[in-house]
Each structure stands twice: as structure tokens, then as C-alpha cells.
Design a protein around this motif. Structure first.
Motif, short mmCIF file in Angstrom:
data_model
loop_
_atom_site.label_atom_id
_atom_site.label_comp_id
_atom_site.label_asym_id
_atom_site.label_seq_id
_atom_site.Cartn_x
_atom_site.Cartn_y
_atom_site.Cartn_z
N GLY A 1 5.31 5.13 10.81
CA GLY A 1 5.86 3.70 10.96
C GLY A 1 5.64 3.94 12.71
O GLY A 1 6.51 3.29 13.30
N ILE A 2 4.76 4.45 13.04
CA ILE A 2 4.26 4.43 14.42
C ILE A 2 3.33 3.42 14.87
O ILE A 2 2.08 3.73 14.12
CB ILE A 2 4.29 5.83 15.02
N PRO A 3 3.19 2.62 15.69
CA PRO A 3 2.06 1.77 15.83
C PRO A 3 0.79 2.69 16.55
O PRO A 3 1.06 3.57 17.02
CB PRO A 3 2.57 0.92 17.20
N TYR A 4 -0.29 2.40 15.91
CA TYR A 4 -1.81 3.05 16.31
C TYR A 4 -2.21 2.50 17.55
O TYR A 4 -2.65 1.36 17.50
CB TYR A 4 -2.57 3.11 15.17
N ALA A 5 -2.04 3.21 18.64
CA ALA A 5 -2.29 2.28 19.92
C ALA A 5 -3.69 2.06 20.44
O ALA A 5 -4.10 1.25 21.08
CB ALA A 5 -1.68 3.28 21.04
N LYS B 1 -1.77 8.73 9.13
CA LYS B 1 -0.43 9.31 9.43
C LYS B 1 0.22 8.48 10.23
O LYS B 1 1.81 8.46 10.08
CB LYS B 1 -0.82 10.63 10.06
N TYR B 2 -0.12 7.87 11.19
CA TYR B 2 0.77 6.89 12.17
C TYR B 2 1.47 5.84 11.07
O TYR B 2 2.53 5.51 11.23
CB TYR B 2 -0.26 6.08 13.10
N GLU C 1 0.79 -1.27 -0.26
CA GLU C 1 0.12 -0.06 -0.05
C GLU C 1 0.68 1.21 0.09
O GLU C 1 0.62 2.11 -0.70
CB GLU C 1 -0.92 -0.07 1.20
N ILE C 2 1.94 1.37 0.89
CA ILE C 2 2.79 2.43 0.91
C ILE C 2 4.05 1.77 0.22
O ILE C 2 4.80 1.06 0.73
CB ILE C 2 3.22 2.85 2.26
#
Length: 243
Positions: free
Chosen positions: A209-213, A204-205, A17-18
């Protein structure tokens, strides 16, 4: 092109996807990739500006504000930059421009507290009354936040309280009732804004590359939103969904 110019090897083409992955652990924010990107898919968001530069933009819009508008200083957290924020508030006030400060309330610096005091209106986040649960959800105790809220309230200057409701985190009936009880004891609260969680930030997360909490994100029903409002209305507070 972005991959070729990166000296740290932080940019990698991958299927999916990215199509381009950026390793944030390797990236040093040199921004060379943004200079060669032909489509602005990678770009610099935001720029450094002096107080004078920002205020010149404010002045250009002053006639548009009229008697009901003004400047809202938000973020992130504006009081992380206390000198700039306090300076902008004072510059605006010297030119009779109404100022609003949007804050999470976790303010530790003297000038940050001055900004909290001098803004004409404060949009103040409230994320729960239980200190341990607040620490688990946000990483900090709510003691200082509540102290700062009481201080602002003591000045008899306008407050709008913003309460995010997130399934499994901050939407418990007992917790909302405790918040309503607390706010009913303050004298400067003009409105309570209930802010149901949304998924606007999820992409955006992933891009960063940031986990979506947040484990569960769903739309509340109209009946649930009405229940949230009634909890605060029963304490005599003016409340609305959104804000």
C-alpha cells in the motif's frame, strides 16, 4: 480467516487484482493473520537471530566459499545495526573469511564507521554529486556520504562503486560525468557497477500500500548503456553494467 482474526480491522476483502487489502495504518504487526492463513499467502518474512546463530550458518558454508568467496552483509542498510554488523565482520575475519559490506554510505555512528573501515571490500552506492538534487531524490544530503567514501578510500582497501541510473533522476550526462570525475580522484576503486532501474519492486509496493514514486521506468537501450560505461571508462575506471 485472516479478516476474522484481525483485532484491528486492518484486513479487508475487496474485489480486484489483490483480493485482500491490509490497511497499514491500522495494522500493528501482531501477525495473528499469518498464523491462520492456510496457504502462506500472508507470512512472516525473516526472523530475529543472534550473532552466534548467523555465524553458525556462515561456518557451514565456509568450505564452499573457497579462496574467492566470502560473506556479503547487506540490507536494507546494514550499518543501521552497527553492533551486529561490526561483530559479524570481526567474527568472520577471526576465522579468515573475506567480508564485504554493502552500504548507501550514510553512516553516522562510530561503530558503523568501524564496520566501513574493517570490511575487506565495500560495495558503496553513489547517487549523484549535486547535494540539493540528492536531498530531493533520497531525503538526505550527500555530504556525509562523500566524506565516508573518501575516508574508506584513504584506507587503501577495495571499493566497488554502485551507481543506479533512473530516468529523470540520476541518468543525466553531466551528473554521470561529475561522478566519473569524482571517482577518478580516488585510489581504491576497483570497479564501477552501473545499475539500470528495473520494476521488480513495483508489485511489492502495491502489496504494501505504498505509492511507487518512480514516474518513468523503462529499459535502456544497449547504446545508452554503452554511453554510460564510456563516461566512466574515459576516466580510466573499470566499469560494467550490473553487479
Amino acid at each position: 480467516m485472516c479478516e476474522g482474526v484481525c483485532q484491528k480491522g486492518a484486513v479487508e476483502r475487496v474485489p480486484g487484482e489483490i483480493p485482500v487489502k491490509i490497511d497499514r495504518g491500522l495494522c500493528n504487526n501482531c501477525l495473528e493473520c499469518t498464523k491462520v492463513c492456510p496457504t502462506n499467502a500472508l507470512g512472516v518474512f525473516g526472523e530475529d537471530q543472534t550473532l552466534d546463530e548467523v555465524f553458525r550458518q556462515v561456518e557451514r558454508d565456509q568450505l564452499y566459499f573457497g579462496s574467492q568467496g566470502g560473506v556479503t552483509i547487506g540490507g536494507g542498510e546494514a550499518t543501521v545495526f552497527p553492533d551486529f554488523t561490526l561483530g559479524l565482520i570481526r567474527r568472520c575475519k577471526a576465522h579468515y573469511i573475506h567480508t564485504a559490506l554493502d552500504t548507501c554510505g550514510y553512516i553516522e555512528t562510530p561503530k558503523g564507521i568501524e564496520a566501513l573501515a574493517e570490511a575487506d571490500l565495500v560495495l558503496f552506492d553513489l547517487k549523484g554529486m549535486d547535494s540539493e538534487k540528492h536531498r530531493k531524490n533520497t531525503g538526505v544530503s550527500n555530504r556525509l556520504i562523500h566524506e565516508n567514501l573518501r575516508f574508506r578510500d584513504s584506507l587503501n582497501k577495495d571499493l566497488i562503486i554502485r551507481i543506479p541510473v533512473i530516468p529523470g533522476y540520476t541518468d543525466g550526462k553531466e551528473e554521470l560525468e561529475a561522478e566519473a570525475e569524482f571517482l577518478a580522484g580516488l585510489k581504491s576503486v576497483r570497479r564501477v557497477d552501473i545499475l539500470p532501474v528495473h520494476k521488480y519492486g513495483e508489485l511489492k509496493y502495491r502489496q504494501l500500500g505504498i505509492p511507487y514514486a518512480i514516474r518513468e521506468v523503462r529499459n535502456y537501450t544497449r547504446e545508452e548503456e554503452q554511453m554510460f560505461c564510456e563516461i566512466f571508462a574515459q576516466k580510466g575506471l573499470h566499469v560494467q553494467i550490473g553487479g
